[in-house]
Scaffold this motif. Structure first.
Motif, PDB file in Angstrom:
ATOM      1  N   GLY A   1       0.787  -1.232   0.000  1.00  0.00           N
ATOM      2  CA  GLY A   1       0.000   0.000   0.000  1.00  0.00           C
ATOM      3  C   GLY A   1       0.816   1.276   0.000  1.00  0.00           C
ATOM      4  O   GLY A   1       0.260   2.366   0.157  1.00  0.00           O
ATOM      5  N   SER A   2       2.116   1.177  -0.196  1.00  0.00           N
ATOM      6  CA  SER A   2       2.982   2.356  -0.082  1.00  0.00           C
ATOM      7  C   SER A   2       3.132   3.089  -1.404  1.00  0.00           C
ATOM      8  O   SER A   2       2.935   2.527  -2.486  1.00  0.00           O
ATOM      9  N   PHE A   3       3.498   4.366  -1.304  1.00  0.00           N
ATOM     10  CA  PHE A   3       3.820   5.174  -2.473  1.00  0.00           C
ATOM     11  C   PHE A   3       4.937   6.136  -2.099  1.00  0.00           C
ATOM     12  O   PHE A   3       5.186   6.411  -0.939  1.00  0.00           O
ATOM     13  N   LYS A   4       5.605   6.669  -3.127  1.00  0.00           N
ATOM     14  CA  LYS A   4       6.646   7.666  -2.904  1.00  0.00           C
ATOM     15  C   LYS A   4       6.707   8.563  -4.131  1.00  0.00           C
ATOM     16  O   LYS A   4       6.809   8.073  -5.262  1.00  0.00           O
ATOM     17  N   LEU A   5       6.641   9.866  -3.903  1.00  0.00           N
ATOM     18  CA  LEU A   5       6.688  10.851  -4.968  1.00  0.00           C
ATOM     19  C   LEU A   5       7.888  11.755  -4.758  1.00  0.00           C
ATOM     20  O   LEU A   5       8.086  12.294  -3.679  1.00  0.00           O
ATOM     21  N   THR A   6       8.704  11.929  -5.806  1.00  0.00           N
ATOM     22  CA  THR A   6       9.838  12.846  -5.769  1.00  0.00           C
ATOM     23  C   THR A   6       9.513  14.036  -6.654  1.00  0.00           C
ATOM     24  O   THR A   6       9.212  13.879  -7.844  1.00  0.00           O
ATOM     25  N   THR A   7       9.565  15.231  -6.080  1.00  0.00           N
ATOM     26  CA  THR A   7       9.157  16.425  -6.813  1.00  0.00           C
ATOM     27  C   THR A   7       9.853  17.648  -6.206  1.00  0.00           C
ATOM     28  O   THR A   7      10.947  17.514  -5.646  1.00  0.00           O
ATOM     29  N   ILE A   8       9.247  18.815  -6.314  1.00  0.00           N
ATOM     30  CA  ILE A   8       9.739  20.018  -5.655  1.00  0.00           C
ATOM     31  C   ILE A   8       8.595  20.627  -4.845  1.00  0.00           C
ATOM     32  O   ILE A   8       7.424  20.276  -5.040  1.00  0.00           O
ATOM     33  N   VAL A   9       8.937  21.534  -3.950  1.00  0.00           N
ATOM     34  CA  VAL A   9       7.913  22.284  -3.235  1.00  0.00           C
ATOM     35  C   VAL A   9       7.230  23.209  -4.238  1.00  0.00           C
ATOM     36  O   VAL A   9       7.908  24.020  -4.887  1.00  0.00           O
ATOM     37  N   PRO A  10       5.919  23.098  -4.428  1.00  0.00           N
ATOM     38  CA  PRO A  10       5.249  23.940  -5.422  1.00  0.00           C
ATOM     39  C   PRO A  10       5.260  25.410  -5.031  1.00  0.00           C
ATOM     40  O   PRO A  10       5.248  25.755  -3.842  1.00  0.00           O
ATOM     41  N   GLY A  11       5.257  26.269  -6.026  1.00  0.00           N
ATOM     42  CA  GLY A  11       5.229  27.699  -5.776  1.00  0.00           C
ATOM     43  C   GLY A  11       3.826  28.200  -5.492  1.00  0.00           C
ATOM     44  O   GLY A  11       2.841  27.453  -5.578  1.00  0.00           O
ATOM     45  N   LEU A  12       3.739  29.474  -5.154  1.00  0.00           N
ATOM     46  CA  LEU A  12       2.458  30.107  -4.841  1.00  0.00           C
ATOM     47  C   LEU A  12       1.939  30.889  -6.045  1.00  0.00           C
ATOM     48  O   LEU A  12       2.709  31.368  -6.864  1.00  0.00           O
ATOM     49  N   TYR A  13       0.627  30.990  -6.129  1.00  0.00           N
ATOM     50  CA  TYR A  13       0.021  31.867  -7.116  1.00  0.00           C
ATOM     51  C   TYR A  13      -1.183  32.537  -6.470  1.00  0.00           C
ATOM     52  O   TYR A  13      -1.669  32.080  -5.426  1.00  0.00           O
ATOM     53  N   PRO A  14      -1.684  33.627  -7.027  1.00  0.00           N
ATOM     54  CA  PRO A  14      -2.722  34.419  -6.353  1.00  0.00           C
ATOM     55  C   PRO A  14      -3.948  33.600  -5.965  1.00  0.00           C
ATOM     56  O   PRO A  14      -4.474  32.808  -6.753  1.00  0.00           O
ATOM     57  N   GLY A  15      -4.382  33.798  -4.723  1.00  0.00           N
ATOM     58  CA  GLY A  15      -5.617  33.203  -4.248  1.00  0.00           C
ATOM     59  C   GLY A  15      -5.493  31.859  -3.590  1.00  0.00           C
ATOM     60  O   GLY A  15      -6.456  31.379  -2.973  1.00  0.00           O
ATOM     61  N   ARG A  16      -4.337  31.207  -3.690  1.00  0.00           N
ATOM     62  CA  ARG A  16      -4.194  29.861  -3.136  1.00  0.00           C
ATOM     63  C   ARG A  16      -2.982  29.762  -2.220  1.00  0.00           C
ATOM     64  O   ARG A  16      -1.987  30.464  -2.382  1.00  0.00           O
ATOM     65  N   THR A  17      -3.088  28.842  -1.255  1.00  0.00           N
ATOM     66  CA  THR A  17      -1.938  28.490  -0.442  1.00  0.00           C
ATOM     67  C   THR A  17      -1.170  27.392  -1.168  1.00  0.00           C
ATOM     68  O   THR A  17      -1.597  26.886  -2.215  1.00  0.00           O
ATOM     69  N   ARG A  18      -0.035  26.987  -0.624  1.00  0.00           N
ATOM     70  CA  ARG A  18       0.795  25.970  -1.271  1.00  0.00           C
ATOM     71  C   ARG A  18       0.095  24.609  -1.190  1.00  0.00           C
ATOM     72  O   ARG A  18      -0.386  24.209  -0.127  1.00  0.00           O
ATOM     73  N   HIS A  19       0.056  23.848  -2.304  1.00  0.00           N
ATOM     74  CA  HIS A  19      -0.682  22.597  -2.311  1.00  0.00           C
ATOM     75  C   HIS A  19      -0.223  21.698  -3.464  1.00  0.00           C
ATOM     76  O   HIS A  19       0.397  22.153  -4.422  1.00  0.00           O
TER      77      HIS A  19
END
Length: 274
Positions: free
Chosen positions: A136-154
């Motif tokens: 049941g495991s998973f692993k994702l390698t990526t970067i911390v997403p940036g911000l854009y108007p109206g939203r928090t980081r997600h």
């Protein structure tokens, strides 16, 4: 967060996650707490935790898809391409059903903004899908997403167990100032996050609305012993207890009640060779 019961045993999900995460550092396993802790800013209240997967619990909350989803993403567990700018981020965890049993073969489709807060709507940068492993495991390698108007980081994700409906949701970062102003933000979808030498490591366990049988219930009076060993299903072991199994000796690392499949050689997070 999972806690010990009045009998001194850790809760079911803690032991199961420890058993699945055989590579977890021993100190974190011995404490009976998740290896990663939420990071909070001063004055920020501790959020409600992601639903634990015990019988009858609610699944991970759904959220809107948003305008940037694209089907047919490439199958990959790393969204990095060459010298991708941004702070490196690893997200790992498990997918459970309603009875706290892991689900294999779950499709997880991730998409997110780049470090500047932009989505790739012509290609598939920072888009990719993968399937959970047998545990049941998973692993994702990526970067911390940036911000854009109206939203928090997600980070966006769609999760679908074989033959089941799709869960569309979003994962959030603790300690973000915009968490307080984003109308979509849900504290139940916070990842646990820590710094790791200039990069960041995060964890999140999904609970899908998949009915499951809870599995065999250990019976304290059961004393059936495997050939050549003293380990027995249904026995309540304490840290430091010694057993034998298959001609080898083992020492218990974490208090738990033995269940089928948790024989010492199978769960290094619960037993170490003596």
């Amino acid at each position: 967060m999972d806690h010990e019961t009045s009998t001194g045993h850790v809760t079911r999900k803690t032991v199961l996650r420890a058993a699945l995460a055989a590579g977890m550092a021993a100190p974190a396993v011995l404490m009976g707490v998740p290896a990663l802790a939420r990071t909070l800013t001063g004055g920020e209240e501790a959020p409600e935790l992601t639903p634990t997967c015990d019988d009858g619990d609610d699944p991970t909350p759904a959220q809107m898809e948003g305008p940037y989803f694209k089907p047919n993403s490439p199958r990959r567990s790393s969204l990095l391409e060459g010298n991708t700018p941004g702070v490196r981020l690893t997200v790992s965890g498990y997918v459970f059903g309603l009875a706290c049993r892991p689900i294999s073969g779950v499709l997880l489709d991730f998409w997110q903004a780049d470090t500047n807060g932009a989505y790739d709507n012509t290609g598939f940068r920072f888009r990719g899908h993968q399937f959970t492993g047998a545990d049941g495991s998973f692993k994702l390698t990526t970067i911390v997403p940036g911000l854009y108007p109206g939203r928090t980081r997600h980070i966006h994700v769609k999760a679908q167990a074989p033959g089941r409906p799709v869960l569309t949701t979003q994962l959030y970062f603790p300690g973000e100032p915009r968490n307080n102003t984003d109308s979509l933000f849900d504290p139940r979808l916070l990842m646990t996050v820590r710094d790791a030498g200039g990069a960041r490591e995060a964890a999140f366990d999904f609970v899908l609305n998949v009915p499951q049988n809870p599995g065999p219930t250990p019976t304290p009076t059961q004393t059936t012993q495997p050939p050549g060993g003293s380990w027995a299903v249904g026995t309540a072991y304490r840290a430091g207890d010694a057993v034998t199994y298959g001609g080898a000796a083992y020492v218990c690392l974490q208090a738990h009640t033995a269940q089928p499949g948790w024989q010492p050689p199978n769960v290094p997070s619960l037993w170490r060779a003596a």
